[in-house]
Write a protein that holds these residues in place. Structure first.
Motif, mmCIF file in Angstrom:
data_model
loop_
_atom_site.group_PDB
_atom_site.id
_atom_site.type_symbol
_atom_site.label_atom_id
_atom_site.label_comp_id
_atom_site.label_asym_id
_atom_site.label_seq_id
_atom_site.Cartn_x
_atom_site.Cartn_y
_atom_site.Cartn_z
ATOM 1 N N THR A 35 -10.375 26.113 -31.699
ATOM 2 C CA THR A 35 -10.723 27.084 -30.663
ATOM 3 C C THR A 35 -9.578 27.311 -29.684
ATOM 4 N N PRO A 36 -8.965 26.276 -29.114
ATOM 5 C CA PRO A 36 -7.828 26.566 -28.234
ATOM 6 C C PRO A 36 -6.658 27.234 -28.945
ATOM 7 N N VAL A 37 -6.415 26.865 -30.203
ATOM 8 C CA VAL A 37 -5.310 27.495 -30.935
ATOM 9 C C VAL A 37 -5.619 28.960 -31.215
ATOM 10 N N CYS A 38 -6.833 29.250 -31.677
ATOM 11 C CA CYS A 38 -7.203 30.640 -31.967
ATOM 12 C C CYS A 38 -7.269 31.483 -30.697
ATOM 13 N N ASP A 39 -8.011 31.008 -29.720
ATOM 14 C CA ASP A 39 -8.200 31.813 -28.515
ATOM 15 C C ASP A 39 -6.916 31.923 -27.710
ATOM 16 N N GLY A 40 -6.088 30.883 -27.730
ATOM 17 C CA GLY A 40 -4.829 30.923 -27.008
ATOM 18 C C GLY A 40 -3.821 31.877 -27.606
ATOM 19 N N ASN A 41 -3.971 32.166 -28.921
ATOM 20 C CA ASN A 41 -3.058 33.094 -29.590
ATOM 21 C C ASN A 41 -3.742 34.397 -29.992
ATOM 22 N N ASP A 42 -5.019 34.529 -29.614
ATOM 23 C CA ASP A 42 -5.809 35.739 -29.902
ATOM 24 C C ASP A 42 -5.820 36.049 -31.397
ATOM 25 N N VAL A 43 -6.154 35.015 -32.206
ATOM 26 C CA VAL A 43 -6.219 35.183 -33.662
ATOM 27 C C VAL A 43 -7.562 34.659 -34.162
ATOM 28 N N PRO A 44 -8.033 35.133 -35.313
ATOM 29 C CA PRO A 44 -9.313 34.665 -35.852
ATOM 30 C C PRO A 44 -9.180 33.352 -36.616
ATOM 31 N N ALA A 45 -10.296 32.669 -36.749
ATOM 32 C CA ALA A 45 -10.411 31.512 -37.638
ATOM 33 C C ALA A 45 -11.167 31.931 -38.882
ATOM 34 N N TRP A 46 -10.684 31.496 -40.039
ATOM 35 C CA TRP A 46 -11.341 31.764 -41.321
ATOM 36 C C TRP A 46 -11.936 30.462 -41.840
ATOM 37 N N ILE A 47 -13.231 30.508 -42.239
ATOM 38 C CA ILE A 47 -13.916 29.332 -42.745
ATOM 39 C C ILE A 47 -14.979 29.764 -43.741
ATOM 40 N N HIS A 48 -15.303 28.885 -44.688
ATOM 41 C CA HIS A 48 -16.397 29.182 -45.609
ATOM 42 C C HIS A 48 -17.716 29.137 -44.839
ATOM 43 N N PRO A 49 -18.651 30.045 -45.125
ATOM 44 C CA PRO A 49 -19.897 30.086 -44.345
ATOM 45 C C PRO A 49 -20.708 28.796 -44.390
ATOM 46 N N ASP A 50 -20.599 28.024 -45.468
ATOM 47 C CA ASP A 50 -21.392 26.796 -45.565
ATOM 48 C C ASP A 50 -20.928 25.718 -44.598
ATOM 49 N N ASP A 51 -19.725 25.837 -44.068
ATOM 50 C CA ASP A 51 -19.216 24.846 -43.112
ATOM 51 C C ASP A 51 -19.109 25.392 -41.692
ATOM 52 N N ARG A 52 -19.491 26.623 -41.488
ATOM 53 C CA ARG A 52 -19.293 27.231 -40.169
ATOM 54 C C ARG A 52 -20.040 26.484 -39.069
ATOM 55 N N TYR A 53 -21.191 25.916 -39.384
ATOM 56 C CA TYR A 53 -21.996 25.236 -38.370
ATOM 57 C C TYR A 53 -21.232 24.110 -37.685
ATOM 58 N N MET A 54 -20.263 23.523 -38.379
ATOM 59 C CA MET A 54 -19.529 22.400 -37.806
ATOM 60 C C MET A 54 -18.529 22.820 -36.729
ATOM 61 N N LEU A 55 -18.223 24.107 -36.639
ATOM 62 C CA LEU A 55 -17.325 24.555 -35.571
ATOM 63 C C LEU A 55 -17.950 24.330 -34.197
ATOM 64 N N SER A 56 -19.265 24.438 -34.106
ATOM 65 C CA SER A 56 -19.936 24.220 -32.823
ATOM 66 C C SER A 56 -20.742 22.937 -32.780
ATOM 67 N N ASP A 57 -20.981 22.319 -33.929
ATOM 68 C CA ASP A 57 -21.754 21.075 -33.983
ATOM 69 C C ASP A 57 -21.056 20.102 -34.928
ATOM 70 N N PRO A 58 -19.839 19.664 -34.567
ATOM 71 C CA PRO A 58 -19.006 18.910 -35.509
ATOM 72 C C PRO A 58 -19.565 17.554 -35.900
ATOM 73 N N LEU A 59 -20.367 16.945 -35.057
ATOM 74 C CA LEU A 59 -20.850 15.604 -35.359
ATOM 75 C C LEU A 59 -21.849 15.590 -36.505
ATOM 76 N N ARG A 60 -22.433 16.741 -36.832
ATOM 77 C CA ARG A 60 -23.389 16.810 -37.944
ATOM 78 C C ARG A 60 -22.733 16.502 -39.279
ATOM 79 N N GLY A 61 -21.438 16.679 -39.372
ATOM 80 C CA GLY A 61 -20.770 16.458 -40.638
ATOM 81 C C GLY A 61 -20.166 15.073 -40.796
ATOM 82 N N LEU A 62 -20.391 14.194 -39.824
ATOM 83 C CA LEU A 62 -19.728 12.895 -39.824
ATOM 84 C C LEU A 62 -20.701 11.762 -40.118
ATOM 85 N N SER A 63 -20.138 10.622 -40.470
ATOM 86 C CA SER A 63 -20.953 9.424 -40.595
ATOM 87 C C SER A 63 -21.413 8.993 -39.214
#
Length: 236
Positions: free
Chosen positions: A67-95
């Motif tokens: 987020t700081p890299v994208c927003d700081g440079n005004d560029v988009p992030a590309w991700i597969h839709p099945d993993d998008r939820y982890m951009l805002s809820d990253p702990l769901r994907g961890l042990s």
């Protein structure tokens, strides 16, 4: 082609800047923990201007600084839709243990997020990158293939394939059956000369891994539920 890579954060996840040459546009792959400063240094050193951030999957060690890299440079992030939820809820994907290490960490999506799916060819910064969906480590894991001017091929493998190992499959969203299929259909079909730039550790080639990586040379065992390798690959 210019490729600048360096490990980031507590889990030493590799971040890459890729460009046709110095002094032009580039893409950034997997800006992990504490990646902002080294990315900024590399951009200045090579006189590069980012146009996009590409994410091999949604695990925190690969997206921590997106987020700081994208927003700081005004560029988009590309991700597969099945993993998008982890951009805002990253702990769901961890042990449970890794999630406890990061405590109550909260992140938010970049202002602009674009989704990519299997087989899409991205044309960014003068580079063509083919997206291959390789579920197994996570549901939305992908790898990026790009041809070099010399006629070779690079594979930005994320946590699907490492030198001597593969991504672990015992985290939420992981599956050894799907990993086996991804390796059979998307990795082992590549030319031996393909240079692999993984999400952790050093570079390798498909040919080297085909004959020496125990997870690939023992593909029959990989699909066996009793396999001793099950879930023991690398990555968080």
């Amino acid at each position: 082609m210019l490729v600048v890579g360096f490990p980031t954060g507590a889990f030493q996840a590799n971040c890459f800047l890729v460009a046709p040459a110095n002094g032009g546009p580039c893409v950034i792959i997997d800006p992990g923990q504490d990646a902002e400063e080294p990315i900024a240094d590399a951009l200045r050193e090579h006189k590069l201007s980012p146009v996009a951030v590409l994410l091999t999957h949604g695990h925190l060690d690969h997206v921590f600084s997106v987020t700081p890299v994208c927003d700081g440079n005004d560029v988009p992030a590309w991700i597969h839709p099945d993993d998008r939820y982890m951009l805002s809820d990253p702990l769901r994907g961890l042990s449970r243990e890794t999630a406890a290490f990061f405590g109550g960490l909260q992140l938010r999506e970049p202002r602009e997020v674009r989704e990519m799916t299997d087989g899409v060819e991205l044309d960014l910064a003068g580079l063509k990158m083919t997206v291959d969906h390789t579920p197994g480590h996570t549901e939305g894991s992908v790898v990026f293939r790009s041809a070099t001017e010399e006629g070779g091929q690079l594979l930005f493998a994320g946590d699907t394939l490492f030198a001597g190992s593969i991504g672990r499959t015992d985290l939420p969203g992981g599956s050894m059956d799907r990993m086996t299929e991804s390796l059979r259909t998307k990795i082992l079909t590549l030319d031996d000369e393909t240079v692999v730039l993984p999400g952790h550790g050093g570079a390798t080639t498909i040919g080297r891994e085909r004959v020496s990586n125990p997870f690939l040379t023992g593909m029959v065992d990989l699909s066996d539920p009793s396999s001793a390798h099950r879930g023991r690959g690398r990555g968080i």
